[in-house]
Motif scaffolding. Structure first.
Motif, PDB file in Angstrom:
ATOM      1  N   ARG A   1       5.297  10.727   2.202  1.00  0.00           N
ATOM      2  CA  ARG A   1       5.123   9.562   1.452  1.00  0.00           C
ATOM      3  C   ARG A   1       5.024   8.512   2.078  1.00  0.00           C
ATOM      4  O   ARG A   1       6.182   8.341   3.354  1.00  0.00           O
ATOM      5  N   GLY A   2       4.266   7.597   2.299  1.00  0.00           N
ATOM      6  CA  GLY A   2       4.317   6.205   3.311  1.00  0.00           C
ATOM      7  C   GLY A   2       4.114   4.725   2.403  1.00  0.00           C
ATOM      8  O   GLY A   2       3.267   5.103   1.253  1.00  0.00           O
ATOM      9  N   SER A   3       4.460   3.871   2.738  1.00  0.00           N
ATOM     10  CA  SER A   3       4.157   2.738   2.363  1.00  0.00           C
ATOM     11  C   SER A   3       4.017   1.587   3.264  1.00  0.00           C
ATOM     12  O   SER A   3       4.967   1.668   4.136  1.00  0.00           O
ATOM     13  N   TRP A   4       3.165   0.651   3.023  1.00  0.00           N
ATOM     14  CA  TRP A   4       3.171  -0.547   4.124  1.00  0.00           C
ATOM     15  C   TRP A   4       3.255  -1.760   2.943  1.00  0.00           C
ATOM     16  O   TRP A   4       2.814  -1.937   2.011  1.00  0.00           O
ATOM     17  N   VAL A   5       4.263  -2.568   3.533  1.00  0.00           N
ATOM     18  CA  VAL A   5       4.693  -3.989   2.734  1.00  0.00           C
ATOM     19  C   VAL A   5       4.353  -5.039   3.601  1.00  0.00           C
ATOM     20  O   VAL A   5       5.034  -5.244   4.755  1.00  0.00           O
ATOM     21  N   SER A   6       3.763  -6.181   3.089  1.00  0.00           N
ATOM     22  CA  SER A   6       3.517  -7.194   3.933  1.00  0.00           C
ATOM     23  C   SER A   6       4.557  -8.121   3.956  1.00  0.00           C
ATOM     24  O   SER A   6       5.693  -7.936   3.426  1.00  0.00           O
TER      25      SER A   6
ATOM     26  N   VAL B   1       0.899  -1.194  -0.017  1.00  0.00           N
ATOM     27  CA  VAL B   1      -0.195   0.101  -0.061  1.00  0.00           C
ATOM     28  C   VAL B   1       0.887   1.265   0.130  1.00  0.00           C
ATOM     29  O   VAL B   1       1.885   1.397   0.524  1.00  0.00           O
ATOM     30  N   ASN B   2       0.596   2.122  -0.987  1.00  0.00           N
ATOM     31  CA  ASN B   2       1.341   3.282  -1.041  1.00  0.00           C
ATOM     32  C   ASN B   2       0.444   4.762  -0.758  1.00  0.00           C
ATOM     33  O   ASN B   2      -0.878   4.649  -1.356  1.00  0.00           O
ATOM     34  N   ALA B   3       0.943   5.769   0.001  1.00  0.00           N
ATOM     35  CA  ALA B   3      -0.036   6.908   0.037  1.00  0.00           C
ATOM     36  C   ALA B   3       1.023   8.268   0.007  1.00  0.00           C
ATOM     37  O   ALA B   3       2.169   8.004   0.429  1.00  0.00           O
ATOM     38  N   GLN B   4       0.413   9.198  -0.578  1.00  0.00           N
ATOM     39  CA  GLN B   4       1.246  10.326  -0.582  1.00  0.00           C
ATOM     40  C   GLN B   4       0.373  11.636  -0.348  1.00  0.00           C
ATOM     41  O   GLN B   4      -0.695  11.681  -1.267  1.00  0.00           O
ATOM     42  N   LEU B   5       0.714  12.443   0.267  1.00  0.00           N
ATOM     43  CA  LEU B   5       0.075  13.607   0.516  1.00  0.00           C
ATOM     44  C   LEU B   5       1.131  14.857   0.209  1.00  0.00           C
ATOM     45  O   LEU B   5       2.015  15.029   0.989  1.00  0.00           O
ATOM     46  N   SER B   6       0.494  15.845  -0.640  1.00  0.00           N
ATOM     47  CA  SER B   6       1.231  16.716  -0.862  1.00  0.00           C
ATOM     48  C   SER B   6       0.440  18.121  -1.119  1.00  0.00           C
ATOM     49  O   SER B   6      -0.475  17.999  -1.403  1.00  0.00           O
ATOM     50  N   THR B   7       1.056  19.110  -0.598  1.00  0.00           N
ATOM     51  CA  THR B   7       0.429  20.415  -0.481  1.00  0.00           C
ATOM     52  C   THR B   7       1.183  21.546  -0.459  1.00  0.00           C
ATOM     53  O   THR B   7       2.543  21.350  -0.301  1.00  0.00           O
ATOM     54  N   ARG B   8       0.903  22.589  -0.862  1.00  0.00           N
ATOM     55  CA  ARG B   8       1.609  23.933  -1.138  1.00  0.00           C
ATOM     56  C   ARG B   8       0.535  24.968  -0.570  1.00  0.00           C
ATOM     57  O   ARG B   8      -0.279  25.171  -0.996  1.00  0.00           O
TER      58      ARG B   8
END
Length: 652
Positions: free
Chosen positions: A570-575, A552-559
Motif C-alpha cells: 500500500r502506498g500514498s502520495w500526499v501533496s 493519491v493511493n495505490a494498493q497491490l494485493s496478490t495471493r
C-alpha cells in the motif's frame, strides 16, 4: 526481503492452478451486509448512501495494529497527529465532525476534539464501515463529515479461537487472542490484548521526543442468546487502558516528562426481534466511562509541574423499528443521550448535558418500468430532530437517492443539514500547557456549528470481471465554526489565555476517483484512488490548515496459492500542506496571536508492505514493513519512522 518476496510472487513463471469449481476467487463485495448507511441491514449494492467496507481479511492482510494504522492508507482519509492522539479527517473536515461508533454505539472520551484512533484494537472486528458526507439525519450531532462504524464479529462455530503475536522496530510488541463458543441458542466470546512500543524521536539532538511510548491493555466479553433467526439478545462489556510516556521541551529550555493514561469501560445491553410479516424492533442501552489523567513533571524543579484528571460518563438509549411496507422500507426511532464531565479544571463540576432525538427514514423503491426490467430508483428522504438541554432544537433533514439506469451503472446523490454542539472542553474546561506556556479557557456562550452538505457519486462496472470504477464529488458549507482566539503573544513566563469563539465560516469541496482492476496474474488486484480537496477558511480568506489538495493511493494485493503466499503493498502520495505559525508560539488557527507565517510543508510519499505465508493447521507467518520511505518530521507529521516487524497468527 519484502520487495524480493513480492517480486517473486508477481514474476514467477510457475503454472497457475485451474480456477476452483466452487466459485469465484474473491467473494462478491456487493453482496456484503452493511448497516451504517440505513441503521438497518442492507446488501451493499442496495445501500442508498455509498458505503465503504474494510473486511476482516483485509485487516489481517495489511498487518495494521490499530484503527489509525488501518485507515492510514485508506482512500479519501487523512489522519491528524496531535500530542493527545491520532484523529480522523473525512472530506477535509476535522475529527470533531466525524462520528465513530462501535456496533452503532457512540464512544466516549474525546480529548479536546479528537477521539484517539489508537484506542481501538482490531482484535474482535469483523469489518469497518465508512460513510462519507452528511449523515446527521440518522445520527445527529458530530456526523457532519461522516460516520465510521466498527462492527464486532459474532461466534459462528461450536468452538473457535485465534491468537496473534508480533515484534519489531522500537521494541514494538503486540499480542492478542480471542475464544468463542456457540452452543445451541447461546454464544460467548472473550478476548484480550497487550501492546507496547518505545518512544521515537525525529530530532535526537534535543531532549524532546516526537512520539510517545505506549502500553495498551484491553479485554472484553460478549454473551448472546439467539433461540431462532428472529430473536437475539446480547450483553457486552469491555475495558482498555492506554499509557503513554514522552518528553516535552519548553521554549525556555525546561524539560518536562509527560505521562498520560486513558481508561475506557463500556457496558451494552440490547435485544432485537423480527416479527413474522411485521416490523423488526431493536432496543438497547449503553454506558461508557472514560478517564484521562495527564501529568507534566518538570525535571529538576516543580515550577511547571501540572496534573489533571477528567472523568466522562456517557449514557445512551435507543428504541428503533424497521418495517417493509410495500415499496417502502421504513426506519424510525427515538434516542436518548446523556453526557457528564467531572474535572477539577471546571469552575463548577460536574457538568451534565441531555439530548433526545427522533428520526425517520423511508427508502422508497420507485417503479420505472416493468418489474425486473429497465432502470431502478430508490429515494430515501430522512429527518431527525434533536432537542438539546443546552442548545435547544436542531433539525437535520437529508434526501438521498440511488439510480441504476443499467445493471452496470449506479448513481447516488445525497444532501443534508448537520450540526455540532460545542464539547464540554470547549464550553467549560480550562486546559494549561506548561510545556509551551499557554492556557485555553472554555466559553459557555458558544453556539452550535452548522453545515450544509452535498454528495454525488457514480459507480461503473465494465464487462470485465473484477473491474470497477467510481467517481464522486462533495461540497460542505460550514458556519459558526469554533476557533481559538487571543490577543498578544504567548510565552512560558506570562501565559496568554486563549478562548473559543464562533467566528469562522468555511467550506470543503472536492472529488474522489477510484478504480479496481483484476490483473492477468491470478488472484492479483490493483486499487488506485485520487482525491482533490479545496478547503478554505472564508472568514480569513485562506486555505484551511493542514489539508493537502492532492492525494493519491495505490494498493497491490496478490495471493500465490502454490507457495501459500499472500502479499499486500500500500502506498500514498500526499501533496504539500499549509500551516500558520504565530510569532514565538507555533500556534495554528489562532486569531490575533501576533503576526502569522504561512509554512508550506513539503509533499511526502508513504509506503508499507506485508507478506504472509499460510502454513498448515491454521498458522500464518508474516513480515510487515511500514513507512518504508521514512516520511515524517518533528512538528507537522510526527508519525513513527521506518520500521519492520514480524509475527505469527493461529486460528481455529
Amino acid at each position: 526481503m519484502i520487495f524480493s518476496l513480492v517480486a517473486a510472487v508477481l514474476t514467477s513463471q510457475s503454472p497457475l492452478p485451474p480456477p476452483e469449481a466452487s466459485g469465484p476467487e474473491e467473494p462478491d463485495r456487493r453482496q456484503q451486509t452493511v448497516v451504517t448507511a440505513s441503521r438497518a441491514e442492507r446488501k451493499l449494492e442496495d445501500a442508498v448512501v455509498a458505503t465503504e467496507v474494510i473486511t476482516r481479511q483485509q485487516m489481517e492482510a495489511t498487518g495494521a495494529r490499530d484503527l489509525g494504522q488501518l485507515l492510514q492508507q485508506h482512500p479519501g482519509v487523512e489522519l491528524v497527529y496531535t500530542f493527545r492522539g491520532v484523529g480522523l479527517r473525512l472530506q477535509g473536515l476535522d475529527p470533531e465532525y466525524v462520528l465513530i461508533l462501535v456496533d452503532g454505539e457512540r464512544v466516549s472520551g474525546r480529548v479536546g476534539t479528537t477521539l484517539d484512533l489508537g484506542r481501538f484494537s482490531l482484535r474482535d472486528l469483523e469489518r469497518v464501515e465508512i460513510v462519507k458526507g452528511p449523515a446527521a439525519a440518522l445520527y445527529g450531532a458530530d456526523a457532519m463529515g461522516g460516520v465510521v462504524n466498527l462492527i464486532t464479529r459474532r461466534v459462528q462455530r461450536p468452538l473457535e479461537a485465534s491468537a496473534r503475536g508480533s515484534f519489531g522496530t522500537l521494541l514494538e510488541g503486540d499480542v492478542r487472542a480471542h475464544a468463542g463458543s456457540k452452543q445451541g441458542p447461546f454464544e460467548v466470546r472473550v478476548g484480550g490484548g497487550y501492546r507496547t512500543r518505545n518512544p521515537y524521536d525525529w530530532e535526537p539532538q534535543d531532549a524532546a521526543t516526537s512520539g510517545a511510548g505506549l502500553r495498551r491493555f484491553d479485554g472484553d466479553v460478549a454473551l448472546t442468546y439467539a433461540p431462532d433467526d428472529q430473536t437475539r439478545a446480547w450483553l457486552r462489556s469491555g475495558y482498555n487502558r492506554r499509557d503513554e510516556n514522552a518528553v516535552d521541551l519548553n521554549p525556555s529550555g525546561a524539560v518536562l516528562d509527560r505521562r498520560q493514561r486513558q481508561e475506557q469501560f463500556d457496558l451494552s445491553l440490547g435485544g432485537q426481534h423480527r416479527f413474522s410479516g411485521g416490523p423488526t424492533l431493536l432496543a438497547r442501552g449503553h454506558f461508557g466511562l472514560f478517564r484521562e489523567q495527564l501529568l507534566q513533571d518538570q525535571r529538576g524543579s516543580r515550577g511547571l509541574d501540572d496534573y489533571s484528571q477528567n472523568l466522562t460518563r456517557l449514557y445512551e438509549g435507543l428504541l428503533q423499528a424497521d418495517h417493509r411496507l410495500g415499496a417502502h422500507a421504513l426506519t424510525g426511532g427515538v434516542e436518548l443521550l446523556g453526557e457528564r464531565l467531572t474535572s477539577a479544571r471546571l469552575d463548577q463540576s460536574p457538568v451534565f448535558r441531555l439530548r433526545g432525538a427522533a428520526f425517520l427514514q423511508d427508502e422508497w423503491d420507485v417503479a420505472l418500468g416493468a418489474e425486473g426490467t429497465g432502470a431502478k430508483l430508490k429515494i430515501a428522504p430522512g429527518f431527525r430532530f434533536d432537542l438539546d438541554s443546552q442548545f435547544g432544537g436542531a433539525p437535520s433533514p437529508r434526501l438521498a437517492l440511488k439510480l441504476d439506469p443499467t445493471p452496470a451503472l449506479t448513481v447516488r446523490a445525497s444532501a443534508g443539514l448537520g450540526f455540532r454542539p460545542p464539547s464540554f472542553q470547549e464550553l467549560y474546561l480550562r486546559f494549561s500547557n506548561t510545556g509551551i506556556g499557554y492556557v485555553v479557557s472554555g466559553n459557555p456562550e458558544l453556539t452550535a456549528e452548522r453545515s450544509v452538505g452535498v454528495n454525488v457519486g457514480v459507480d461503473w462496472r465494465p464487462p470485465i470481471d473484477g473491474w470497477l470504477f467510481s467517481a464522486s464529488g462533495f461540497h460542505t458549507q460550514l458556519r459558526n465554526l469554533i476557533n481559538v482566539t487571543a490577543t498578544g503573544e504567548p510565552n512560558p513566563d506570562n501565559p496568554v489565555t486563549f478562548n473559543y469563539e464562533n467566528v469562522a465560516r468555511a467550506y470543503t469541496q472536492g472529488i474522489e476517483l477510484n478504480g479496481r482492476f483484476r490483473l492477468p496474474v491470478r488472484s492479483t488486484y490493483l486499487d488506485l484512488a485520487y482525491m482533490f480537496l479545496d478547503a478554505r477558511d472564508r472568514t480569513r480568506d485562506r486555505p484551511l490548515e493542514g489539508r493537502s489538495r492532492h492525494r493519491v493511493n495505490a494498493q497491490l494485493s496478490t495471493r500465490y496459492r502454490p507457495w501459500n503466499l499472500e502479499a499486500v503493498v500500500r502506498g500514498s502520495w500526499v501533496s504539500a500542506r499549509p500551516y500558520y505559525l504565530g510569532v514565538g508560539g507555533g500556534f495554528a488557527n489562532v486569531i490575533g496571536a501576533g503576526d502569522e507565517t504561512r509554512v508550506g510543508v513539503p509533499a511526502y510519499f508513504d509506503l508499507e508492505a506485508q507478506v504472509t505465508y499460510h502454513f498448515k493447521a491454521g498458522f500464518e507467518f508474516f513480515v510487515n514493513g511500514y513507512n518504508l520511505f521514512n516520511a515524517g518530521d518533528q512538528q507537522f507529521n510526527p508519525r513513527p519512522p521506518r520500521g519492520v516487524l514480524g509475527g505469527v497468527q493461529w486460528e481455529y
